[in-house]
Structure formats: C-alpha cells, structure tokens
Design an enzyme around this catalytic site. Structure first.
Site, mmCIF file in Angstrom:
data_model
loop_
_atom_site.group_PDB
_atom_site.id
_atom_site.type_symbol
_atom_site.label_atom_id
_atom_site.label_comp_id
_atom_site.label_asym_id
_atom_site.label_seq_id
_atom_site.Cartn_x
_atom_site.Cartn_y
_atom_site.Cartn_z
ATOM 1 C CG PHE A 42 10.056 26.373 11.310
ATOM 2 C CD1 PHE A 42 9.219 25.479 10.669
ATOM 3 C CD2 PHE A 42 9.707 26.395 12.763
ATOM 4 C CE1 PHE A 42 7.830 24.966 10.931
ATOM 5 C CE2 PHE A 42 8.490 25.876 13.074
ATOM 6 C CZ PHE A 42 7.550 25.224 12.241
ATOM 7 C CB THR A 57 19.001 28.762 12.565
ATOM 8 O OG1 THR A 57 18.232 29.784 12.795
ATOM 9 C CG2 THR A 57 19.887 28.492 13.870
ATOM 10 C CG ASP A 113 23.850 39.817 12.309
ATOM 11 O OD1 ASP A 113 23.258 40.209 13.259
ATOM 12 O OD2 ASP A 113 24.647 39.026 12.423
ATOM 13 C CB THR A 156 19.940 38.136 17.712
ATOM 14 O OG1 THR A 156 21.286 37.842 17.174
ATOM 15 C CG2 THR A 156 18.836 38.023 16.632
ATOM 16 C CG ASN A 192 19.376 47.809 15.025
ATOM 17 O OD1 ASN A 192 19.830 48.901 15.111
ATOM 18 N ND2 ASN A 192 20.303 47.113 14.971
ATOM 19 C CE LYS A 245 11.796 58.235 17.172
ATOM 20 N NZ LYS A 245 12.844 58.367 18.061
ATOM 21 C CE1 TYR A 271 14.597 32.227 21.217
ATOM 22 C CE2 TYR A 271 13.104 31.552 23.227
ATOM 23 C CZ TYR A 271 13.269 31.721 21.744
ATOM 24 O OH TYR A 271 12.334 31.682 20.880
ATOM 25 N NE ARG A 305 12.893 24.562 17.196
ATOM 26 C CZ ARG A 305 12.768 25.498 16.610
ATOM 27 N NH1 ARG A 305 11.782 26.389 17.054
ATOM 28 N NH2 ARG A 305 13.216 25.912 15.313
HETATM 29 P P1 NAD Z 1 14.656 29.528 13.040
HETATM 30 O O1 NAD Z 1 15.923 29.368 13.630
HETATM 31 O O2 NAD Z 1 14.100 28.539 11.991
HETATM 32 O O3 NAD Z 1 14.443 31.105 12.470
HETATM 33 C C1 NAD Z 1 15.252 32.134 12.861
HETATM 34 C C2 NAD Z 1 15.962 32.668 11.769
HETATM 35 O O4 NAD Z 1 16.548 34.020 11.922
HETATM 36 C C3 NAD Z 1 16.849 31.849 10.829
HETATM 37 O O5 NAD Z 1 16.512 32.015 9.460
HETATM 38 C C4 NAD Z 1 18.323 32.751 11.341
HETATM 39 O O6 NAD Z 1 19.378 32.405 10.279
HETATM 40 C C5 NAD Z 1 17.675 33.904 11.541
HETATM 41 N N1 NAD Z 1 18.505 34.803 12.406
HETATM 42 C C6 NAD Z 1 19.183 34.528 13.470
HETATM 43 N N2 NAD Z 1 20.024 35.582 14.166
HETATM 44 C C7 NAD Z 1 19.899 36.517 13.072
HETATM 45 C C8 NAD Z 1 20.281 37.883 13.172
HETATM 46 N N3 NAD Z 1 21.459 38.294 14.028
HETATM 47 N N4 NAD Z 1 20.199 38.540 12.133
HETATM 48 C C9 NAD Z 1 19.449 37.899 10.906
HETATM 49 N N5 NAD Z 1 18.934 36.622 10.986
HETATM 50 C C10 NAD Z 1 19.245 36.069 12.158
HETATM 51 O O7 NAD Z 1 13.516 29.516 14.233
HETATM 52 P P2 NAD Z 1 11.732 29.703 14.132
HETATM 53 O O8 NAD Z 1 11.139 28.507 14.828
HETATM 54 O O9 NAD Z 1 11.437 29.958 12.747
HETATM 55 O O10 NAD Z 1 11.816 30.845 14.838
HETATM 56 C C11 NAD Z 1 11.517 32.296 14.269
HETATM 57 C C12 NAD Z 1 11.032 33.131 15.460
HETATM 58 O O11 NAD Z 1 9.783 32.838 16.113
HETATM 59 C C13 NAD Z 1 12.299 33.310 16.468
HETATM 60 O O12 NAD Z 1 12.081 34.698 16.868
HETATM 61 C C14 NAD Z 1 11.760 32.493 17.599
HETATM 62 O O13 NAD Z 1 12.481 33.170 18.863
HETATM 63 C C15 NAD Z 1 10.220 32.680 17.686
HETATM 64 N N6 NAD Z 1 9.479 31.668 18.133
HETATM 65 C C16 NAD Z 1 9.536 30.254 17.654
HETATM 66 C C17 NAD Z 1 8.884 29.248 18.467
HETATM 67 C C18 NAD Z 1 8.910 28.055 17.872
HETATM 68 O O14 NAD Z 1 8.138 26.973 18.722
HETATM 69 N N7 NAD Z 1 9.350 27.561 16.573
HETATM 70 C C19 NAD Z 1 8.455 29.536 19.685
HETATM 71 C C20 NAD Z 1 8.738 30.647 20.112
HETATM 72 C C21 NAD Z 1 9.087 31.787 19.576
HETATM 73 N N1 UDP Z 2 13.179 17.038 24.800
HETATM 74 C C1 UDP Z 2 13.365 15.663 24.846
HETATM 75 N N2 UDP Z 2 14.203 14.940 23.772
HETATM 76 C C2 UDP Z 2 14.795 15.610 23.232
HETATM 77 C C3 UDP Z 2 14.693 17.281 22.815
HETATM 78 C C4 UDP Z 2 13.814 17.592 23.670
HETATM 79 O O1 UDP Z 2 13.048 15.018 25.835
HETATM 80 O O2 UDP Z 2 15.373 14.952 22.094
HETATM 81 C C5 UDP Z 2 12.523 17.691 25.697
HETATM 82 C C6 UDP Z 2 13.058 19.028 26.362
HETATM 83 O O3 UDP Z 2 13.648 18.539 27.366
HETATM 84 C C7 UDP Z 2 11.468 19.852 26.556
HETATM 85 C C8 UDP Z 2 10.677 19.406 25.789
HETATM 86 O O4 UDP Z 2 11.033 18.252 25.255
HETATM 87 O O5 UDP Z 2 11.198 19.376 27.922
HETATM 88 C C9 UDP Z 2 10.550 20.541 24.750
HETATM 89 O O6 UDP Z 2 11.980 20.956 24.175
HETATM 90 P P1 UDP Z 2 12.260 21.900 22.826
HETATM 91 O O7 UDP Z 2 13.544 21.901 22.800
HETATM 92 O O8 UDP Z 2 11.482 21.372 21.555
HETATM 93 O O9 UDP Z 2 11.431 23.172 23.039
HETATM 94 P P2 UDP Z 2 11.302 24.060 24.684
HETATM 95 O O10 UDP Z 2 11.930 23.244 25.917
HETATM 96 O O11 UDP Z 2 12.281 25.193 24.281
HETATM 97 O O12 UDP Z 2 9.925 24.263 24.848
#
Ligand code: NAD
Ligand code: UDP
Length: 313
Positions: free
Chosen positions: A12, A36, A57, A91, A98, A104, A144, A185
C-alpha cells in the site's frame, strides 16, 4: 536523478512512494515477496524504464548499488502479521540487518518505516518520541511491535557503531487507496462493509481512539525526512494529530457512503491500544513545518471512491 530502493514497494504505502519518487525523476527499484503486496499495485509503473520490480524476500541479503533505501517490507495489519508471527519478527529484524549491512557497504541513506506500535498501549497521551512505550513482549501483537522495536535498536546501533546514515520514522495509522480490501484494518474494513451493505464490525465498545493520516501526507513527511542532514536520525513521529473514536469513524463512513449497514459489536482483540495520537512537534521542527494537510473527510472520500471502483471490478 537518484537510484532509490524501496523494500515492500508493491504494498500500500510502498506503491505510492515509488510512484511519487519516479514522478520526481528518480530511478526506483522495488523489492517485494508479494505476501500482502501485489503486482497490480505497481502495474501502472511498468512502462517507465526507470522502474524495476524484483521478487525478493528481505530476510535474505540483497546486493545492489543505490543512493537511498526506504525499508518498508513488513506486513502491517494484525491479521497479516499474526498469520506467521515468527516470519514477521524475521522480516523486521533480519530485514533491518540486511538493509543496514547493505547501507554500510554502499554508504546509502536508509529510512526505517517504524510504527506508533512501539508505544504499545500508551500511558502517555499524546505520544512524544521520548516516551518509551508500554508493550507486551509476549502477546498477540508482540511479533510486530517488538520486531519493529528491535529494528529501531539495530538502526541506532548501526549508526553509532558504523556511522550508517539512518532515518527512523514512526508512522501512525495511515489509510488511502490500494489498502488491501481484506487486510482487516479498520478503515478498509468499515468502507468495504458499508459499500457491501454488511454489518460494520466495531471491536469493543468503539470508544478506543486512533488518529488517521492520509497516505499523501505520510509520503511528504518520509521524503522530507530522507532529505534532512545526517545529524537528523529520528525517531520522528509521522501522523495526523486529529483523534477520532472508532465509533465516530464508523458513523462518518456510514454517512459518507449512504449505507444502510448496521453497527455490531465484537470482542476487543488482546492488547488493543485504548488511545493513540501523535505529538508531531518534532516533525514540525525538523521537517520544515511538515504537518498533515488532508483531513479525514477528504481522505475518506478518495479512499471510498477507490474501493467503490475496486468492488465493481
Ligand atoms: P502492506 O502490507 O501493504 O505493505 C508491506 C509490503 O511488504 C507488502 O508489499 C508485502 O508483500 C511486503 N513484504 C512483507 N514481508 C516481506 C519480506 N519478508 N520481504 C519482502 N517484502 C515483504 O503495508 P503498508 O501499510 O504499506 O506498510 C508499509 C510499511 O509501513 C510496513 O513496514 C509497516 O509496518 C509500516 N507502517 C504502516 C502503517 C499503516 O498504518 N499503514 C503504520 C505504521 C507503520
Ligand atoms: N477495529 C474495529 N473493527 C474492525 C477493525 C478494527 O473496531 O473491523 C478496531 C481495532 O480493534 C482497533 C482500531 O479499530 O481498536 C484500529 O485497528 P487497526 O487494525 O486498523 O489498527 P491498529 O489497531 O493496528 O492501530
């Protein structure tokens, strides 16, 4: 023109970041294992000769010459990161090692996508970067949260021990087009449920809070962070400080979609944080007055339009 590596680039956030960096005239290499993420998220970039997509990966080393690395690879939604918790830790931790080892050797700047989950179920509100957090080390969310905490430790130590040019951003709940429709989410769940006329599933009583950031605001913060001088390592919070209860979010989405879905309540998952809101003072100071500019209504409008189109297809 810079050559930039994005791990998790088919996910995403990564797919939006790649698009933005290409539009700014850079060469973008995207690594992803498609856990994902998907090719569909970046298929519109395939015609650009400066874009490369590589199946890899990041728990395995990768060798390449680049100027900057954005390390985003890691499943981000609870149902995905809990599917194989050991893999999630690998991961975050081996992926960080990695990418830091690569940085580095080639002296690239490396940015870690850390998370507000490092604060766990916070006892300080809003959360400043100086708060150490309240994280359960052996609960359902630990793979996580602790994986990301350990990655921060590795980043800091590679910086102190080896002079690696690091940038850590702690990302708060971010939403927008290209979220996975089934990733569980809250924003994507509620929008898809509302559009399909299915029950809106609120976990618990819905008084827990989150602060939702539109993806474009996050990208602006990440790019500004990468451009800071080497003395700015972070961690720096990137999030929208406007806080909503989950019930307010559900009501807003029902109103905006005109849906007749019913709200139902389901059990609150283990260790679900009660409240979350970023203190973004540091980002404002260090990132040239950065702050989110897209409010929840505007962001939801774009995200709802995306899911409407997706569900029709
Ligand atoms: P996402 O799941 O859409 O993206 C993660 C991507 O990483 C996917 O394309 C998945 O296929 C790839 N991936 C997973 N494991 C891998 C591996 N071992 N090797 C190579 N690729 C791998 O999620 P996102 O929301 O786009 O999140 C991206 C980053 O931002 C993540 O690190 C996440 O922890 C961080 N993040 C996101 C949010 C949010 O609200 N979306 C909040 C805090 C942190
Ligand atoms: N949540 C919810 N219904 C859903 C999915 C999530 O009420 O169908 C709640 C979840 O319990 C949390 C908040 O929404 O309190 C945000 O959840 P999300 O998984 O999006 O993010 P995170 O908990 O990692 O901040």
């Amino acid at each position: 023109m810079k050559r930039i590596l994005i791990t998790g680039g088919a996910g995403f956030i990564g797919s939006h970041l790649g698009e933005r960096l290409l539009n700014e005239g850079n060469e973008v290499l995207c690594l992803d294992n498609y856990f994902t993420g998907s090719k569909e998220n970046v298929i519109h970039l395939f015609d650009n000769p400066y874009f490369e997509l590589i199946r890899h990966d990041i728990t395995a080393p990768y060798f390449v010459e680049v100027d900057e690395i954005y390390n985003l690879a890691c499943p981000a939604s609870p149902i995905h990161y809990q599917y194989n918790p050991i893999k999630t830790v690998k991961t975050s931790v081996m992926g960080a090692i990695n990418m830091l080892g690569l940085s580095k050797r080639i002296k690239a700047k490396v940015l870690q996508a850390s998370t507000s989950e490092v604060y766990g179920d916070p006892t300080v509100h809003p959360q400043p970067e100086s708060y150490w957090g309240n994280v359960n080390p052996i609960g359902a969310r630990s793979c996580y949260d602790e994986g990301k905490r350990c990655a921060e430790t590795l980043f800091k130590d590679y910086h102190l021990q080896n002079g690696v040019r690091i940038k850590i951003v702690r990302i708060f709940n971010t939403y927008g087009p290209r979220m996975h429709p089934n990733d569980g989410r809250v924003v994507s769940n509620f929008i898809v449920q509302a559009l399909q006329g299915k029950d809106i599933t609120i976990y618990g009583n819905g008084t827990q809070t989150r602060s939702f950031q539109y993806v474009d605001d996050l990208l602006e913060g990440m790019v500004r962070m990468m451009q800071t001088g080497d003395e700015v390592t972070g961690p720096i919070n990137l999030g929208n400080p406007t806080e909503f209860t989950i019930l307010e979010l559900a009501e807003k989405i029902l109103e905006m979609t005109g849906s007749k879905s019913e709200i139902i309540h389901m059990p609150l998952p283990q260790d679900d944080p009660i409240q979350r809101k970023p203190d973004i003072s540091l980002a404002r100071t260090k990132l040239n007055d950065w702050e989110p500019v897209v409010n929840l209504d505007e962001g939801l409008e774009k995200t709802i339009a995306y899911f409407e189109k997706l569900l029709k297809e």
